[in-house]
Design a protein around this motif. Structure first.
Motif, mmCIF file in Angstrom:
data_model
loop_
_atom_site.group_PDB
_atom_site.id
_atom_site.type_symbol
_atom_site.label_atom_id
_atom_site.label_comp_id
_atom_site.label_asym_id
_atom_site.label_seq_id
_atom_site.Cartn_x
_atom_site.Cartn_y
_atom_site.Cartn_z
ATOM 1 N N UNK A 88 0.821 -1.206 0.000
ATOM 2 C CA UNK A 88 0.000 0.000 0.000
ATOM 3 C C UNK A 88 0.853 1.253 0.000
ATOM 4 N N UNK A 89 1.901 1.278 0.841
ATOM 5 C CA UNK A 89 2.783 2.443 0.929
ATOM 6 C C UNK A 89 3.942 2.265 -0.031
ATOM 7 N N UNK A 90 4.171 3.217 -0.893
ATOM 8 C CA UNK A 90 5.236 3.147 -1.889
ATOM 9 C C UNK A 90 6.465 3.937 -1.427
ATOM 10 N N UNK A 91 7.663 3.502 -1.838
ATOM 11 C CA UNK A 91 8.868 4.292 -1.555
ATOM 12 C C UNK A 91 8.697 5.683 -2.162
ATOM 13 N N UNK A 92 9.296 6.761 -1.586
ATOM 14 C CA UNK A 92 10.190 6.735 -0.424
ATOM 15 C C UNK A 92 9.481 6.748 0.920
ATOM 16 N N UNK A 93 8.167 6.557 0.934
ATOM 17 C CA UNK A 93 7.450 6.527 2.211
ATOM 18 C C UNK A 93 7.856 5.316 3.036
ATOM 19 N N UNK A 94 8.476 4.340 2.422
ATOM 20 C CA UNK A 94 8.951 3.183 3.148
ATOM 21 C C UNK A 94 8.681 1.883 2.435
ATOM 22 N N UNK A 95 9.663 1.393 1.663
ATOM 23 C CA UNK A 95 9.540 0.116 0.982
ATOM 24 C C UNK A 95 10.149 -0.989 1.822
ATOM 25 N N UNK A 96 9.957 -2.259 1.452
ATOM 26 C CA UNK A 96 10.485 -3.366 2.250
ATOM 27 C C UNK A 96 12.003 -3.346 2.396
ATOM 28 N N UNK A 97 12.721 -2.852 1.366
ATOM 29 C CA UNK A 97 14.183 -2.811 1.463
ATOM 30 C C UNK A 97 14.646 -1.917 2.602
ATOM 31 N N UNK A 98 13.836 -0.897 2.929
ATOM 32 C CA UNK A 98 14.212 0.017 4.009
ATOM 33 C C UNK A 98 14.252 -0.683 5.363
ATOM 34 N N UNK A 99 13.518 -1.775 5.498
ATOM 35 C CA UNK A 99 13.517 -2.510 6.765
ATOM 36 C C UNK A 99 14.830 -3.236 6.999
ATOM 37 N N UNK A 100 15.633 -3.400 5.942
ATOM 38 C CA UNK A 100 16.897 -4.125 6.063
ATOM 39 C C UNK A 100 18.104 -3.213 5.914
ATOM 40 N N UNK A 101 17.852 -1.914 5.968
ATOM 41 C CA UNK A 101 18.927 -0.920 5.944
ATOM 42 C C UNK A 101 18.668 0.105 7.042
ATOM 43 N N UNK A 102 19.700 0.487 7.751
ATOM 44 C CA UNK A 102 19.566 1.514 8.777
ATOM 45 C C UNK A 102 19.724 2.871 8.080
ATOM 46 N N UNK A 103 18.608 3.396 7.572
ATOM 47 C CA UNK A 103 18.657 4.635 6.787
ATOM 48 C C UNK A 103 17.665 5.687 7.263
ATOM 49 N N UNK A 104 17.045 5.441 8.414
ATOM 50 C CA UNK A 104 16.103 6.408 8.953
ATOM 51 C C UNK A 104 14.727 6.364 8.329
ATOM 52 N N UNK A 105 14.506 5.436 7.396
ATOM 53 C CA UNK A 105 13.204 5.290 6.745
ATOM 54 C C UNK A 105 12.560 3.987 7.209
ATOM 55 N N UNK A 106 11.354 4.071 7.707
ATOM 56 C CA UNK A 106 10.655 2.889 8.207
ATOM 57 C C UNK A 106 9.726 2.319 7.140
ATOM 58 N N UNK A 107 9.692 1.007 7.061
ATOM 59 C CA UNK A 107 8.688 0.362 6.213
ATOM 60 C C UNK A 107 7.365 0.401 6.955
ATOM 61 N N UNK A 108 6.276 0.603 6.242
ATOM 62 C CA UNK A 108 4.967 0.766 6.874
ATOM 63 C C UNK A 108 3.921 0.051 6.040
ATOM 64 N N UNK A 109 3.048 -0.701 6.715
ATOM 65 C CA UNK A 109 2.000 -1.428 5.987
ATOM 66 C C UNK A 109 0.963 -0.474 5.395
ATOM 67 N N UNK A 110 0.729 0.648 6.077
ATOM 68 C CA UNK A 110 -0.279 1.583 5.597
ATOM 69 C C UNK A 110 -1.694 1.192 5.966
ATOM 70 N N UNK A 111 -1.855 -0.010 6.528
ATOM 71 C CA UNK A 111 -3.179 -0.486 6.943
ATOM 72 C C UNK A 111 -3.034 -1.244 8.259
ATOM 73 N N UNK A 112 -4.153 -1.455 8.914
ATOM 74 C CA UNK A 112 -4.163 -2.217 10.160
ATOM 75 C C UNK A 112 -3.867 -3.687 9.882
ATOM 76 N N UNK A 113 -3.355 -4.378 10.897
ATOM 77 C CA UNK A 113 -3.042 -5.798 10.762
ATOM 78 C C UNK A 113 -3.936 -6.611 11.699
ATOM 79 N N UNK A 114 -4.675 -7.586 11.175
ATOM 80 C CA UNK A 114 -5.597 -8.381 11.992
ATOM 81 C C UNK A 114 -4.875 -9.289 12.977
ATOM 82 N N UNK A 115 -5.643 -9.966 13.813
ATOM 83 C CA UNK A 115 -5.082 -10.826 14.858
ATOM 84 C C UNK A 115 -4.746 -12.219 14.347
#
Length: 208
Positions: A88-115
């Motif tokens: 849902x959220x596109x880079x540079x708002x935070x893509x999956x690669x950002x989760x594996x680099x310490x670059x100050x950008x967080x990956x974000x689902x953009x939606x709630x996550x169920x239980x």
């Protein structure tokens, strides 16, 4: 269960069996080309600053997981590709690669996550056309043929948001099985409170 009772009985009566079992168990950690974290119980959206894999339970020996970027052709090293869902959220708002680099950008689902389920997930696939070569530290060559890699993590360091409604209180670690062609659950972690957490993986999966 009867199989476990049998193993315990063997270990109690035959010390040699216990020693051999210990050696084999040390080699039984799951080895897979793809690993992912499934986030659950997130009221707003799941934000992850970084994910790191380690080969030891103390989170001391890192497993390289440098994500491929479009500029990798400029001579940068990579180990594979990051992936996530929902997209849902596109880079540079935070893509999956950002989760594996310490670059100050967080990956974000953009939606709630169920239980339950795997709606929200982020992971890494080891696949590269680069190989190590003799020379200065970090030297490598591009061979032009993609080769599947693999990892056997014993600990995963997860840094997620500490903001209310932005972190997963439950995280399920999964790996891809080439045999069954499906995701297999390894370990379920509950009661997470956001921020940094070391997710220690037992050698034998305990998905609960």
């Amino acid at each position: 269960s009867k199989p476990i009772e049998h193993l315990l009985s063997m270990a109690a009566t035959q010390p040699k069996f216990l020693f051999l079992c210990f050696l084999r168990c040390a080699e039984a950690a799951v080895l897979a080309s793809r690993w992912r974290l499934v986030g659950r119980n997130v009221p707003d959206s799941w934000a992850v600053s970084s994910i790191s894999f380690f080969s030891d339970a103390a989170c001391g020996n890192g497993i390289s997981a440098r994500p491929f970027r479009s500029h990798q052709g400029d001579g940068l090293r990579y180990d594979g590709s990051a992936f996530s869902g929902p997209n849902v959220v596109r880079p540079p708002a935070g893509g999956p690669a950002d989760a594996f680099e310490v670059n100050g950008i967080a990956w974000d689902t953009g939606v709630a996550c169920p239980s339950s389920g795997d709606t929200c997930h982020v992971g890494f696939r080891w696949l590269s056309d680069q190989v190590d070569v003799t020379g200065p530290a970090g030297s490598f060559a591009t061979v032009g043929v993609l080769q599947k890699g693999s990892a056997s993590p014993r600990c995963i360091k997860l840094d997620q948001s500490s903001q209310a409604n932005k972190f997963a209180s439950t995280v399920l670690v999964q790996y891809w099985s080439d045999t069954s062609r499906r995701w297999q659950s390894h370990t379920l972690f509950t009661g997470l409170t956001g921020g940094m957490a070391n997710l220690r993986l037992p050698e034998v999966p305990v998905p609960r």
